[in-house]
Design an enzyme around this catalytic site. Structure first.
Site, PDB file in Angstrom:
ATOM      1  N   ASN A   7      60.880 -18.931  13.622  1.00  0.00           N
ATOM      2  CA  ASN A   7      59.957 -19.413  14.643  1.00  0.00           C
ATOM      3  C   ASN A   7      60.632 -20.605  15.319  1.00  0.00           C
ATOM      4  O   ASN A   7      60.635 -21.712  14.779  1.00  0.00           O
ATOM      5  CB  ASN A   7      58.646 -19.824  13.952  1.00  0.00           C
ATOM      6  N   ARG A  87      59.493 -14.849  16.102  1.00  0.00           N
ATOM      7  CA  ARG A  87      58.234 -15.091  16.793  1.00  0.00           C
ATOM      8  C   ARG A  87      58.555 -15.533  18.224  1.00  0.00           C
ATOM      9  O   ARG A  87      59.327 -16.477  18.427  1.00  0.00           O
ATOM     10  CB  ARG A  87      57.460 -16.198  16.083  1.00  0.00           C
ATOM     11  N   HIS A 176      48.347 -16.855  19.577  1.00  0.00           N
ATOM     12  CA  HIS A 176      47.869 -16.680  18.188  1.00  0.00           C
ATOM     13  C   HIS A 176      47.580 -15.217  17.857  1.00  0.00           C
ATOM     14  O   HIS A 176      46.867 -14.928  16.903  1.00  0.00           O
ATOM     15  CB  HIS A 176      46.570 -17.469  17.906  1.00  0.00           C
ATOM     16  N   ARG A 235      45.049 -30.874  23.054  1.00  0.00           N
ATOM     17  CA  ARG A 235      44.823 -30.134  24.319  1.00  0.00           C
ATOM     18  C   ARG A 235      43.339 -30.157  24.681  1.00  0.00           C
ATOM     19  O   ARG A 235      42.479 -30.049  23.800  1.00  0.00           O
ATOM     20  CB  ARG A 235      45.264 -28.677  24.166  1.00  0.00           C
ATOM     21  N   GLU A 379      50.973 -15.687   9.376  1.00  0.00           N
ATOM     22  CA  GLU A 379      51.678 -15.091  10.512  1.00  0.00           C
ATOM     23  C   GLU A 379      53.059 -14.573  10.104  1.00  0.00           C
ATOM     24  O   GLU A 379      53.514 -13.543  10.597  1.00  0.00           O
ATOM     25  CB  GLU A 379      51.817 -16.133  11.631  1.00  0.00           C
TER      26      GLU A 379
END
Ligand code: ADP
Length: 393
Positions: A7, A87, A176, A235, A379
């Site tokens: 990742n 990823r 996601h 965010r 994940e």
């Protein structure tokens, strides 16, 4: 199959070596501050203690070389790694599912990079480096947006002029997706197929929801970028879009400053005035800090609103699953979100909600109209399973 999952970010690279059959994680770690002073690698084996290795990491290529050296020393030379899963944050319109790396698929990662410039360029470079350095190992691209690609047009289309959205490829891509796909799969397995309409709640420092009916998604809360939807660690989530030109015209901010403000200086951090980490905010809220209380109240309020929106997209829901850092660990936040949804018949069992565990579990009361679970996400495993499926073909 023994799979290395990578990742890569613009200045970081996380890795995990695992076995898809036994689900054993042999080694994992993260290369931090790539291209910046003070770089290091945090590495651990078999869930053991993390070692910190201070090494110069001028670029991603050097980072990958170090990762393979470390894995070699741990007893996993190249010949023992059967596949690499990458990823990729943004798959654009090219990755409705995972794909084996070829010149063409690698080109696609770069082609859609303007939609996620901070991630895709670094990810494409890392894929190329792995392929060139270890040509005997198969590489697979797993895009985080893939799961969302086939939602209905009424959910992904933006009400902007058609020529503009077509030219610039503007639509809801979501993020996601790998996590939501894993949450569906695990919930379905855990409940022996007794789940049809699931609202999957990935609540970490980034947070999003997904409405999934029998494995197919109807809608998700993130949009063109991961800024949309819920309030997150730093965010702002959904706000009136006219706030952007207002900040530029009246506030005198540049567009890059607004981008930075909305992505890195907003959310829980801005509301609490303290931290982007819910643990700190919960602690100060308990001590009476009003801003921290409001940050948590707003987070749960927005979660409740958007969970109802996800349920609406499926015309109902029978199951909800909490996941990621906040969803898996904060019983308080799970309870306040459930309180928001009380009118829809969502009811937690406080004793079950208080249990801490790394396993999937039901936390709703027996008379809750909606079954509520905690499902720890994974994940990396989902990516590794995709690698196994594609490379075994
Ligand atoms: P990401 O992968 O997006 O960085 P995670 O899924 O690891 O995020 O979630 C990280 C966040 O989870 C932290 O910022 C923190 O807010 C929250 N978190 C982790 N543990 C707890 C806890 N025990 N209580 C409340 N929040 C927690």
């Amino acid at each position: 199959m023994r799979v290395l999952v990578i990742n890569a970010g613009s200045s970081s690279l996380k890795y995990q070596l695992l076995d898809t059959k036994t689900r054993e994680v042999f080694a994992k770690g993260n290369c931090e501050r790539i291209g910046i002073d003070g770089a290091f690698i945090g590495h651990s084996e078999n869930d053991g203690e993390k070692q910190k290795l201070e090494v110069a990491l001028p670029d991603h290529k050097t980072a990958i070389k170090h990762v393979f050296e470390i894995l070699d020393q741990a007893g996993f030379d190249q010949s023992k790694i059967e596949g690499i899963g990458h990823r990729v944050v943004q798959g654009g319109w090219y990755f409705p599912e995972s794909k084996v790396v070829t010149d063409e698929t690698l080109g696609w990662v770069r082609e859609v990079a303007p939609l996620a410039p901070l991630h895709n360029y670094a990810e494409a470079d890392v894929i190329e480096i792995c392929r060139d350095m270890f040509p005997s190992i198969g590489n697979v691209i797993v895009a985080d947006s893939a799961f969302h690609y086939n939602i209905p047009e009424k959910a992904w289309r933006y009400a902007l002029p058609r020529d503009v959205v077509d030219k610039l490829h503007i639509r809801k891509y979501g993020a996601h997706g790998t996590s939501h796909r894993y949450i569906w799969r695990t919930t379905n397995e855990f409940l022996n197929g007794d789940v049809h309409k699931l609202v999957s709640c990935h609540l970490g420092s980034g947070a999003s929801l997904s409405a999934i009916e029998d494995g197919h998604e109807h809608d998700t809360t993130m949009g063109l970028t991961p800024l949309d939807g819920l309030i997150m660690g730093t965010r702002c989530g959904t706000i009136d879009p006219a706030t952007v030109p207002y900040l530029v015209r009246e506030g005198g901010y540049t567009i890059d400053e607004v981008d930075d403000m909305m992505n890195k200086q907003s959310g829980i951090l801005a509301l609490s005035g303290l931290s982007s980490d819910t643990r700190d905010v919960e602690e100060h809220a308990e001590q009476g800090d009003e801003n921290c209380k409001m940050a948590l109240e707003m987070f749960s309020y927005r979660c409740g609103q958007l969970i109802a929106e996800m349920a609406q997209s499926m015309h109902g829901f029978d199951t909800m699953a909490f996941s990621a850092g906040i969803g898996e660990n904060s019983a308080t936040t799970r309870q306040s979100i459930a309180n928001e949804l009380d009118w829809l018949g969502v009811k937690l069992d406080p004793a079950k909600n208080a249990i801490r565990s790394d396993d999937p579990r039901v936390i709703s009361a027996d008379d809750s109209k909606v079954k509520v679970l905690v499902v720890p996400t994974n994940e990396e495993l989902m990516i590794a399973l995709d690698v196994e499926e594609l490379l075994s073909k």
